[in-house]
Every structure is written in C-alpha cells, then in structure tokens.
Design a protein around this motif. Structure first.
Motif, PDB file in Angstrom:
ATOM      1  N   GLU A   1     -20.702  92.436  52.050  1.00 41.19           N
ATOM      2  CA  GLU A   1     -20.757  92.950  53.421  1.00 41.19           C
ATOM      3  C   GLU A   1     -22.164  92.818  53.980  1.00 41.19           C
ATOM      4  N   ILE A   2     -23.161  93.253  53.208  1.00 43.51           N
ATOM      5  CA  ILE A   2     -24.545  93.183  53.694  1.00 43.51           C
ATOM      6  C   ILE A   2     -25.001  91.735  53.805  1.00 43.51           C
ATOM      7  N   VAL A   3     -24.554  90.880  52.884  1.00 41.31           N
ATOM      8  CA  VAL A   3     -24.920  89.459  52.933  1.00 41.31           C
ATOM      9  C   VAL A   3     -24.334  88.820  54.197  1.00 41.31           C
ATOM     10  N   PHE A   4     -23.065  89.083  54.450  1.00 42.92           N
ATOM     11  CA  PHE A   4     -22.369  88.520  55.613  1.00 42.92           C
ATOM     12  C   PHE A   4     -23.056  88.913  56.908  1.00 42.92           C
ATOM     13  N   LEU A   5     -23.326  90.210  57.066  1.00 42.09           N
ATOM     14  CA  LEU A   5     -23.888  90.696  58.324  1.00 42.09           C
ATOM     15  C   LEU A   5     -25.367  90.360  58.466  1.00 42.09           C
ATOM     16  N   LYS A   6     -26.119  90.454  57.382  1.00 45.18           N
ATOM     17  CA  LYS A   6     -27.547  90.169  57.465  1.00 45.18           C
ATOM     18  C   LYS A   6     -27.793  88.724  57.892  1.00 45.18           C
ATOM     19  N   GLU A   7     -27.023  87.798  57.343  1.00 45.52           N
ATOM     20  CA  GLU A   7     -27.186  86.388  57.698  1.00 45.52           C
ATOM     21  C   GLU A   7     -26.998  86.185  59.198  1.00 45.52           C
ATOM     22  N   ARG A   8     -25.978  86.806  59.752  1.00 47.44           N
ATOM     23  CA  ARG A   8     -25.713  86.643  61.174  1.00 47.44           C
ATOM     24  C   ARG A   8     -26.761  87.337  62.033  1.00 47.44           C
ATOM     25  N   LEU A   9     -27.215  88.486  61.594  1.00 44.23           N
ATOM     26  CA  LEU A   9     -28.220  89.204  62.369  1.00 44.23           C
ATOM     27  C   LEU A   9     -29.572  88.497  62.321  1.00 44.23           C
ATOM     28  N   LEU A  10     -29.899  87.896  61.203  1.00 40.40           N
ATOM     29  CA  LEU A  10     -31.142  87.121  61.118  1.00 40.40           C
ATOM     30  C   LEU A  10     -31.106  85.946  62.088  1.00 40.40           C
ATOM     31  N   ASN A  11     -29.941  85.321  62.231  1.00 40.40           N
ATOM     32  CA  ASN A  11     -29.808  84.221  63.184  1.00 40.40           C
ATOM     33  C   ASN A  11     -29.999  84.711  64.616  1.00 40.40           C
ATOM     34  N   VAL A  12     -29.473  85.895  64.901  1.00 35.10           N
ATOM     35  CA  VAL A  12     -29.625  86.481  66.236  1.00 35.10           C
ATOM     36  C   VAL A  12     -31.099  86.781  66.513  1.00 35.10           C
ATOM     37  N   ILE A  13     -31.757  87.379  65.528  1.00 32.13           N
ATOM     38  CA  ILE A  13     -33.169  87.736  65.698  1.00 32.13           C
ATOM     39  C   ILE A  13     -34.024  86.487  65.897  1.00 32.13           C
ATOM     40  N   LYS A  14     -33.742  85.447  65.128  1.00 36.12           N
ATOM     41  CA  LYS A  14     -34.467  84.187  65.269  1.00 36.12           C
ATOM     42  C   LYS A  14     -34.278  83.603  66.667  1.00 36.12           C
ATOM     43  N   ALA A  15     -33.055  83.689  67.184  1.00 36.96           N
ATOM     44  CA  ALA A  15     -32.765  83.167  68.516  1.00 36.96           C
ATOM     45  C   ALA A  15     -33.521  83.953  69.587  1.00 36.96           C
ATOM     46  N   VAL A  16     -33.612  85.272  69.418  1.00 38.40           N
ATOM     47  CA  VAL A  16     -34.352  86.106  70.370  1.00 38.40           C
ATOM     48  C   VAL A  16     -35.832  85.742  70.347  1.00 38.40           C
ATOM     49  N   PHE A  17     -36.384  85.567  69.152  1.00 38.06           N
ATOM     50  CA  PHE A  17     -37.798  85.195  69.034  1.00 38.06           C
ATOM     51  C   PHE A  17     -38.065  83.856  69.729  1.00 38.06           C
ATOM     52  N   THR A  18     -37.148  82.927  69.555  1.00 35.66           N
ATOM     53  CA  THR A  18     -37.307  81.612  70.180  1.00 35.66           C
ATOM     54  C   THR A  18     -37.245  81.717  71.700  1.00 35.66           C
ATOM     55  N   GLU A  19     -36.291  82.503  72.189  1.00 33.58           N
ATOM     56  CA  GLU A  19     -36.130  82.668  73.631  1.00 33.58           C
ATOM     57  C   GLU A  19     -37.335  83.360  74.259  1.00 33.58           C
ATOM     58  N   LYS A  20     -37.834  84.386  73.583  1.00 35.05           N
ATOM     59  CA  LYS A  20     -38.947  85.174  74.118  1.00 35.05           C
ATOM     60  C   LYS A  20     -40.309  84.537  73.827  1.00 35.05           C
ATOM     61  N   GLY A  21     -40.338  83.592  72.896  1.00 35.55           N
ATOM     62  CA  GLY A  21     -41.606  82.970  72.535  1.00 35.55           C
ATOM     63  C   GLY A  21     -42.554  83.928  71.852  1.00 35.55           C
ATOM     64  N   LYS A  22     -42.000  84.928  71.180  1.00 32.22           N
ATOM     65  CA  LYS A  22     -42.820  85.942  70.514  1.00 32.22           C
ATOM     66  C   LYS A  22     -42.050  86.528  69.345  1.00 32.22           C
ATOM     67  N   GLU A  23     -42.775  86.836  68.278  1.00 25.83           N
ATOM     68  CA  GLU A  23     -42.167  87.479  67.118  1.00 25.83           C
ATOM     69  C   GLU A  23     -42.815  88.834  66.880  1.00 25.83           C
ATOM     70  N   ILE A  24     -42.029  89.775  66.401  1.00 25.09           N
ATOM     71  CA  ILE A  24     -42.530  91.093  66.033  1.00 25.09           C
ATOM     72  C   ILE A  24     -41.971  91.446  64.653  1.00 25.09           C
ATOM     73  N   PRO A  25     -42.627  92.348  63.939  1.00 29.87           N
ATOM     74  CA  PRO A  25     -42.094  92.748  62.630  1.00 29.87           C
ATOM     75  C   PRO A  25     -40.820  93.566  62.786  1.00 29.87           C
ATOM     76  N   TYR A  26     -39.968  93.520  61.797  1.00 29.57           N
ATOM     77  CA  TYR A  26     -38.730  94.299  61.822  1.00 29.57           C
ATOM     78  C   TYR A  26     -38.269  94.504  60.386  1.00 29.57           C
ATOM     79  N   GLN A  27     -37.352  95.427  60.210  1.00 24.74           N
ATOM     80  CA  GLN A  27     -36.763  95.677  58.897  1.00 24.74           C
ATOM     81  C   GLN A  27     -35.246  95.763  59.040  1.00 24.74           C
TER      82      GLN A  27
END
Length: 219
Positions: free
Chosen positions: A56-82
């Motif tokens: 369950e955590i593997v399935f969801l984490k993979e998808r959420l990491l992709n979402v976070i990466k897409a947001v960073f790309t769109e915003k042109g900025k990265e921030i730390p997260y957990q």
C-alpha cells in the motif's frame, strides 16, 4: 472505527484524490515560501493513513512522488518534504519493519489501534466501561490511558522493527487521547516516541508532563 473502504484504501481505488491533495499542499508550500522571501522554508509532512500492507505504501508513495516532481517542475522550485504513515491496525504494527523502510516518519493512531486491538468501539464503550472498572476487569478506559500490556506492546514492537529497518533517523509520534495522559506519555517517551498529539483540552497536561520528565532528565 476505521474499517472498510477508507484511508489509503480509498486512495488506491481512487488515486486522484490523494494526488490532488498532495499537489495542492506542495503548491501552497512553495507559494508561501516565496511570499516569505525564502526567510522561512515550509517543509510539508505528508502522512498516508491506515497503511497495513507494505505494498500500500509502495503503491501510493510512487504516485505521490511523481506528483511532487511534477509540481516542482511546474513551479521551477523545490522544497524539502517528508512522507510518512499512520499505523492504526495491529497488522501495521506487526509488519512495521517492512513499512518503516519506505517512510520518513510514523505516527501511531492510538484511538483506532485500541479499537481494533480490543474490538471495543469508542461510540459505545461509555455504556459498559464503568462496570468494567468497578468489577476490576480493566483498570481504566483504554482510550484515555494507554493499555501498556496490549496496545503498548504493539507500539513497542513496531518502533523497534521500524528503527531496525532503516539507517536514517525516523521521527515517531502518537496521535490520540492517550497522547495527553501523563502516565501514557511517560511510557511512550521511554519507548522512543518523539512527539504526542491530543485534544486541545489535554495539551496543558501534556506540556506539564513533558516538562517534569525533562527536569528529571528522562528526556
């Protein structure tokens, strides 16, 4: 009670729900960081609830990491997260080693963990808990004071297994009414819990207990 099609189970059948929420959280965090001129960096903590199976955590984490990466790309900025999870079922505690290696933090949902361990419901325990205490079947309401022999053992086991599963520091917390109970706080801190949360009216008692333990050099 957290039974049925809820928590991470709902997110697996409908991934777009968590994807939308996490995208909104990350976008807001980046915007606030920029508004503050970088003087304060917002570090979101994404907690995935009701995980009981490693997949369950593997399935969801993979998808959420992709979402976070897409947001960073769109915003042109990265921030730390957990990314972490809440352990709320006996199975989650027993398999915390396999779950823990995928997260940055864990929090124990003691209300639901107590319900699922005992088979009690918070909705109707008030109808009989007084009789149980009077007849000395139990010493106290397990939703108000941690059941150290049962729920406490599950928490202890899970903490040990989760820590053994990763080399990185693992933040460990407690969520539930026992997080404001002085005796429960002392027990939990001794087992390696870093923070507690509870209802607002119990926060002063939690503060006082932690201060007293600090003065005694127990934390």
């Amino acid at each position: 009670p957290m039974l049925g099609h809820r928590g991470c189970r709902l997110a697996i059948t409908n991934p777009e729900i968590y994807e939308m929420q996490v995208a909104a959280i990350m976008e807001a965090a980046i915007e606030v960081t920029e508004e503050l001129g970088g003087s304060v960096v917002i570090e979101p903590e994404i907690m995935i609830p009701l995980v009981s199976v490693e997949a369950e955590i593997v399935f969801l984490k993979e998808r959420l990491l992709n979402v976070i990466k897409a947001v960073f790309t769109e915003k042109g900025k990265e921030i730390p997260y957990q990314i972490g999870t809440m352990l709320e079922t006996p199975r989650a505690c027993l398999t915390a080693g396999s779950i823990g290696k995928h997260v940055d933090f864990i929090s124990f949902g003691t209300n639901d963990l107590t319900q699922l361990t005992y088979g009690f419901s918070r909705d109707d325990i008030g109808k009989f808990v007084g009789d149980y205490e009077r007849e000395k079947i139990i010493e106290s309401d397990p939703f108000q004071h941690l059941d150290e022999e049962g729920v406490g053992e599950l928490v202890t086991y899970a903490i040990e297994r989760a820590k053994d599963a990763t080399d990185k520091p693992l933040s460990i917390g407690i969520c539930g009414e026992v997080g404001g109970d002085p005796a429960s706080i002392a027990f939990l801190i001794d087992k390696g819990v870093h923070y507690v949360s509870c209802s607002p009216y119990r926060v002063p008692a939690a503060w006082l207990t932690i201060a007293q333990l600090s003065l005694k050099n127990q934390i």
